[in-house]
Scaffold this active site. Structure first.
Site, mmCIF file in Angstrom:
data_model
loop_
_atom_site.group_PDB
_atom_site.id
_atom_site.type_symbol
_atom_site.label_atom_id
_atom_site.label_comp_id
_atom_site.label_asym_id
_atom_site.label_seq_id
_atom_site.Cartn_x
_atom_site.Cartn_y
_atom_site.Cartn_z
ATOM 1 C CG LEU A 1 -2.045 -0.989 1.093
ATOM 2 C CD1 LEU A 1 -2.824 -0.980 2.408
ATOM 3 C CD2 LEU A 1 -2.884 -0.824 -0.218
ATOM 4 C CD GLU B 1 9.871 -12.224 -4.317
ATOM 5 O OE1 GLU B 1 9.856 -11.096 -3.478
ATOM 6 O OE2 GLU B 1 9.910 -13.054 -3.594
ATOM 7 C CG HIS C 1 1.942 -7.667 -0.273
ATOM 8 N ND1 HIS C 1 1.872 -7.253 0.919
ATOM 9 C CD2 HIS C 1 3.120 -8.435 -0.181
ATOM 10 C CE1 HIS C 1 2.879 -7.287 1.636
ATOM 11 N NE2 HIS C 1 3.673 -8.282 1.015
HETATM 12 O O1 LIG Z 1 5.794 -9.298 2.194
HETATM 13 C C1 LIG Z 1 6.634 -9.876 1.399
HETATM 14 O O2 LIG Z 1 6.981 -9.160 0.300
HETATM 15 C C2 LIG Z 1 8.282 -9.394 -0.421
HETATM 16 C C3 LIG Z 1 8.285 -8.603 -1.717
HETATM 17 O O3 LIG Z 1 8.280 -7.380 -1.455
HETATM 18 P P1 LIG Z 1 8.788 -6.395 -2.711
HETATM 19 O O4 LIG Z 1 8.315 -5.108 -2.159
HETATM 20 O O5 LIG Z 1 10.304 -6.791 -2.741
HETATM 21 O O6 LIG Z 1 8.095 -6.841 -3.895
HETATM 22 C C4 LIG Z 1 8.531 -11.061 -0.592
HETATM 23 O O7 LIG Z 1 9.828 -11.287 -1.059
HETATM 24 C C5 LIG Z 1 8.374 -11.700 0.726
HETATM 25 O O8 LIG Z 1 8.482 -13.096 0.621
HETATM 26 C C6 LIG Z 1 7.009 -11.313 1.620
HETATM 27 O O9 LIG Z 1 7.045 -11.860 2.786
#
Ligand SMILES: O=C1O[C@H](COP(=O)(O)O)[C@@H](O)[C@H](O)[C@H]1O
Ligand SMILES: NC(=O)C1=CN([C@@H]2O[C@H](COP(=O)(O)OP(=O)(O)OC[C@H]3O[C@@H](n4cnc5c(N)ncnc54)[C@H](OP(=O)(O)O)[C@@H]3O)[C@@H](O)[C@H]2O)C=CC1
Length: 514
Positions: free
Chosen positions: A202, A238, A262
């Site tokens: 967010l 990812e 998310h």
């Molecule tokens: O909350 C999480 O988010 C990350 C990815 O975040 P980003 O801002 O780099 O896109 C994720 O790698 C992680 O596993 C997860 O717990």
């Protein structure tokens, strides 16, 4: 525009809009920012670097003192050593970093001993000067100590001359029951306006932009519905695996890790009705309404995957999820998931919302893709391809519309092209603040727009808990996919069966300037 100039411009804009800060400067309020779990990974990689950036850019009140708290017997020097590799410091800012760490203090104590929190309170009191003193507590802690630490904050560390705000990181439970238990616990201790549940998505520029795009333009509104939109695809990809975090990851899995929070947040911003205002409660009311219209996810609408090593890959890519020594042998935890969700209201009934996320895929990418329906009565002999509006969250923020255009020149054929707002070209040199910077700043300012309300959280768990329990009790096995690929073919099949069209013909010509 030079990079520094652009940065200064964005900082100046932020400052202008932060009337609150000016007021606090005038009043000279003291703010104490306590990092619980100061010795941990999140603190060193995200929280201290964020606090430094805000301090460097003058975006937090001048009289802000930082107090780290954790069980380990550390000093501020140790905290600095741990977090310094993650701080963004330009050569000319060395002195400023010293000044930042001078504003830091550290207290060692456990999370369940009242006397340790009494000591923390004494330490905080030492720095509180002036008639108004506010306290912020950031819980960068594992969930098993959430309850004891918040109880101790409530009993021993609340501000007596100002407000207290508690910032909590996920996981907010692991299903409806545990999340409700946590919410009940927190609600018994704090008022909702004192609680800031972080979902760092967010705080991302393009996620915040969803509302501006939808409600600040006339062109999208009239087609933003089931009459015109065929499906919505929200993606999170990812290109790396669990990287030794397998122990934590295995007990949660990808659905709890990113989808239930998310991705669902992005979905609700895409699907919600126009809020009455941009006030936090009006926006959150609309998001909750969307979630309330969503039925629980069904097993037939889910594809689960787990990555295996790629023998011809390099380094980590050779290793599958089960090769990670921190992952229990034979684990069936999903590292990839694609789920079809529905929002059964007048606007969206029948429109599939695909949420797909995975680790160890072919690229890093987070985006929202709105795919429109076929052009009715196509006069171009079936050549018209569906329009897509893509909001690219990361990397390389962009908004683009895939559209048909006459092939330039003598021909009367049509071809796929795009209307492209690529931030890297349009806003040259602009340095985007990190999600955590925006969110922590919001907490100082008392803005809860970008934080998760407890009823929103309860709805999110309602949608996913039955399927998570079913997967666990029936030990549903994920299909395998190879490290570095697009994920399981079953996921493509699922979304194509439900109406998503992939042509494989669109080619984007990357501007030379990027
Ligand atoms: O909350 C999480 O988010 C990350 C990815 O975040 P980003 O801002 O780099 O896109 C994720 O790698 C992680 O596993 C997860 O717990
Ligand atoms: N300003 C910018 O930055 C712009 C960038 N671009 C870039 O151009 C490239 C192509 O654009 P894009 O909009 O993705 O268009 P594509 O037509 O290539 O892809 C459209 C969608 O189809 C999916 N897909 C790909 N292969 C298959 C398959 N075999 N079966 C089913 N679905 C599939 C993609 O998912 P998946 O993620 O799995 O591949 C994506 O969600 C992208 O890298 C995009 O970022 C384009 C326009 C502007």
């Amino acid at each position: 525009m030079a990079e520094n100039e652009a940065l200064e411009r964005s900082i100046a804009l932020l400052k202008e809009s932060l009337q609150y800060l000016e007021e606090t400067y005038e009043k000279g309020d003291t703010h104490i920012f306590v990092v619980l779990g100061a010795s941990g990974d999140l603190a060193k990689k995200k929280i201290y670097p964020t606090l430094w950036s805000l301090y460097r850019d003058g975006l937090i009140p001048k009289k802000t003192i930082f107090v780290g708290y954790a069980r380990s017997k550390l000093t501020v020097h140790d905290i600095r050593n741990k977090s310094e590799p993650y701080l963004k410091v330009r050569d000319e800012e060395k002195e400023k970093v010293n000044a930042f760490f001078k504003m830091n203090h550290y207290v060692s104590g456990s999370y369940d001993m009242p006397e340790d929190f009494l000591q923390l309170n004494q330490e905080i009191c030492k720095y509180e000067m002036g008639s108004h003193c506010n306290r912020l507590f950031y819980l960068a802690l594992p969930p098993n100590v959430f309850e004891s630490s918040t109880t101790n904050i409530r009993n021993h560390c609340m501000a007596s001359k100002g407000w207290t705000r508690i910032i909590i990181e996920k996981p907010f439970g692991r299903d409806s029951e545990s999340s409700t238990q946590l919410s009940n616990h927190l609600n018994a201790l704090f008022k909702e306006e004192e609680l800031y549940r972080i979902d760092h998505y967010l705080g991302k520029e393009m996620v915040q932009n969803l509302m501006a795009l939808r409600f600040g333009n006339r062109i999208f509104g009239p087609t933003w519905n089931r009459e015109h939109i065929s499906c919505v695809m929200v993606s999170f990809k990812e290109p790396f695996g669990t990287q030794g975090r397998g122990g934590y990851f295995d007990s949660f899995g990808i659905v709890r890790d990113v989808m239930q929070n998310h991705m669902l947040q992005m979905l609700s911003l895409v699907a919600m009705e126009k809020p009455v205002s941009t006030g936090a409660e009006d926006i959150r009311d609309e998001k909750v309404k969307v979630l309330r219209c969503m039925p629980e996810v069904k097993l037939e609408d889910v594809v689960l995957g787990q990555y295996i090593g790629n023998p011809s890959g390099e380094g980590e890519a050779k290793e599958g999820y089960l090769d990670d020594p921190s992952v229990p042998k034979g684990s069936t935890t999903a590292t990839y998931a694609m789920v079809t969700c529905y929002v059964n209201n007048e606007r969206w009934e029948g429109v599939p919302f695909f949420l797909r996320c995975g680790k160890a895929l072919n690229e890093r990418k987070a985006e929202v893709r709105i795919q429109y329906r076929d052009v009715p009565g196509d006069i171009f002999h079936g050549e018209s391809k569906r329009n897509e509006l893509v909001i690219r969250v990361q990397p390389g923020e962009a908004v683009y519309v895939k559209m048909m255009n006459k092939t330039p020149g003598m021909s009367f054929n049509i071809e796929e092209t795009e209307l492209d707002l690529t931030y890297g070209s349009r806003y040259k040199g602009l340095v985007m603040p990190d999600a955590y910077e925006r969110l922590i700043l919001d907490v100082f300012c008392g803005s809860q727009i970008h934080f998760v309300r407890s009823d929103e959280l309860a709805q999110a768990w309602r949608i996913f808990t039955p399927i998570l329990h079913k997967i666990e009790t029936e030990n549903v096995k994920p299909v395998t996919y190879t490290y570095g690929t697009r994920g399981p073919k079953e996921a493509d099949e699922l979304c194509q069966n439900k109406g998503f069209k992939f042509y494989g013909t669109y080619k984007w010509v990357k501007p030379a300037s990027l």
